[in-house]
Design an enzyme around this catalytic site. Structure first.
Site, PDB file in Angstrom:
ATOM      1  N   HIS A 108      -8.102   7.214  -0.201  1.00  0.00           N
ATOM      2  CA  HIS A 108      -8.842   5.970   0.338  1.00  0.00           C
ATOM      3  C   HIS A 108      -9.743   4.525  -0.999  1.00  0.00           C
ATOM      4  CE1 HIS A 108     -10.415   6.952   4.368  1.00  0.00           C
ATOM      5  NE2 HIS A 108      -9.801   6.514   4.495  1.00  0.00           N
ATOM      6  N   ARG A 151       0.784  -1.653  -0.181  1.00  0.00           N
ATOM      7  CA  ARG A 151       0.251  -0.036   0.105  1.00  0.00           C
ATOM      8  C   ARG A 151       0.870   1.097   0.054  1.00  0.00           C
ATOM      9  NH1 ARG A 151      -2.944   2.360   4.732  1.00  0.00           N
ATOM     10  NH2 ARG A 151      -4.103   4.415   3.569  1.00  0.00           N
ATOM     11  N   GLU A 181      -9.459  -3.826   1.870  1.00  0.00           N
ATOM     12  CA  GLU A 181      -8.329  -3.286   0.959  1.00  0.00           C
ATOM     13  C   GLU A 181      -6.853  -3.979   0.689  1.00  0.00           C
ATOM     14  OE1 GLU A 181      -8.670   0.384   3.992  1.00  0.00           O
ATOM     15  OE2 GLU A 181      -8.217   1.208   2.418  1.00  0.00           O
ATOM     16  N   ARG A 188      -9.200  14.455  12.188  1.00  0.00           N
ATOM     17  CA  ARG A 188      -9.317  15.955  11.632  1.00  0.00           C
ATOM     18  C   ARG A 188     -10.626  16.247  10.806  1.00  0.00           C
ATOM     19  NH1 ARG A 188      -7.294  11.761   6.813  1.00  0.00           N
ATOM     20  NH2 ARG A 188      -6.592  10.047   8.998  1.00  0.00           N
TER      21      ARG A 188
END
Ligand code: ADP
Length: 376
Positions: free
Chosen positions: A158, A69, A362, A219
């Site tokens: 993402h 990744r 993922e 965030r």
């Protein structure tokens, strides 16, 4: 058996999974933490990968490729890439756009190449899926020369999750991906929305960095950039302090003192007004994007919830969509309450918009893209 090893390397951690492509199952998975920290038995990523290899034991002989990744692929990568010296250099060069992530991803790549030198290594980028964004959606209205020089534009993140989930939604519905207008709500600790038209991402809420968009655990999401100047001038905060403020001390954490949605929800249910207000802000931002993306897509076939909050919290799903019936968006309470790990409908039979919960994966998507690229 063909196994793909998936590595997600952070600055002080290595997450690993060994995925059997025939079944899609993770046959081994684990997490190594505190790499390089004081007093840690794991001094660096190279040593960390040797531990991972030992944990994989005999299975490591069955590995046919390694998928890594990588957070930022910038404008360079619109799909997975075989890791060559040039690709490593490009990932390194893109560190300017993701100073916390890309260097850490590279440490993992280099260590894994030493641990597993005979198999191909593939980089799978969080940004790649969103490289289909049209210019009107990725352009920030600032000086074009400066933007070009510093590669300032919306990239989105993402992507691996949005791609996996949107494809899984089409399969679940038994409809060709090319015909579907889909909104994916990836609501985890980090959160983003994507508008996907016929399998192509046409807009997404994260931007140059993963700071823009929805209210997240820590965030802020969308904020007037003027807030930064104001706080720099009036509160005397430095750029680094503002970076920490907006990335690590804002969102649910900034509004309530906890960045974990479970805590926030519990506090809200006990009557804590700050937590209740935070949930209202969180919900407002989600609905803002749903409305915008329906307009951009020119309609909507499927609305999909995924990631930690999206997959597990029926109450927040219901609250997020309440009152959107006029858009064809409805939730069936019994279906919504059903606890399950499987892809499922939460809209009523025959609804105009199929509202779905689809658990993201993922690692499996990285393994599949890796295998497809190297032909194993
Ligand atoms: P990441 O973004 O780190 O990959 P996940 O997608 O696994 O994270 O989501 C983790 C977040 O999901 C946690 O911070 C937690 O707040 C939230 N979460 C998980 N389960 C629930 C739940 N049942 N209700 C509310 N929030 C949840």
């Amino acid at each position: 058996m063909s196994l793909v090893c998936v590595i997600n390397s952070g600055s002080s951690s290595i997450k690993y999974q060994l995925i059997d492509l025939a079944t899609g199952a993770a046959v081994v998975s684990g997490l190594l933490e505190r790499i390089g920290e004081e007093g840690s038995p794991v001094p660096n990523h190279e040593f960390g990968m040797s531990i991972v290899l030992a944990k994989l034991g005999d299975r490591s002989a069955e590995i046919s490729a390694v998928g890594h990744r990588v957070v930022h692929g910038g404008p360079n990568f619109d799909g997975p890439a075989l890791v060559t010296a040039e690709v490593e250099a490009e990932i390194n060069d893109l560190s300017a756009l993701a100073p916390l992530h890309n260097p850490a991803n590279l440490l993992g790549i280099r260590a894994a190449k030493i641990a597993l030198p005979t198999v191909p290594h593939v980089a799978v980028f969080d940004t790649a899926f969103h490289q289909t964004l049209p210019a009107d959606s990725y352009t920030y209205a600032i000086d074009t020369e400066l933007a070009a020089q510093y590669r300032v534009r919306r990239y989105g993140f993402h992507g691996t999750s949005h791609e996996y989930v949107s494809r899984a939604a089409a399969e679940f519905l038994g409809r060709p991906l090319e015909t579907l207008k889909t909104i994916v709500l990836h609501l985890g600790n980090g959160a983003s929305v994507a508008a996907i038209d016929g399998g192509r991402s046409i807009d997404t809420s994260m931007g140059l960095t993963p700071l823009e968009g929805l209210v997240m655990g820590t965030r802020s999401g969308d904020i007037d950039a003027g807030v930064i100047f104001h706080l720099a001038r009036q509160a005397g905060l430095s750029i680094d302090e503002l970076d920490v403020l907006l990335n690590r001390r804002s969102g649910l954490l900034g509004l309530t003192g906890s960045g974990d949605m479970r805590d926030v929800q519990e506090a809200a249910s006990r009557g804590n007004t700050a937590a209740q207000a935070a949930l209202a802000v969180w919900r407002h931002r989600i609905r803002h994007y749903i409305g915008a993306y329906i307009a951009e897509l020119g309609g909507l076939d499927a609305l999909v919830f995924t990631a930690g909050i999206g997959e597990n919290n029926s109450l927040l799903r219901r609250r997020a969509l309440a009152g959107l019936e006029f858009l064809g968006i409805e939730i069936d309470d019994d279906r919504n309450e059903l606890a399950s790990r499987a892809a499922r409908f939460i809209s009523p039979e025959g609804a105009t918009v199929s509202v779905l919960v689809i658990p993201t994966n993922e690692e499996l998507e990285i393994a599949r893209q890796t295998a497809a690229l190297v032909g194993v």
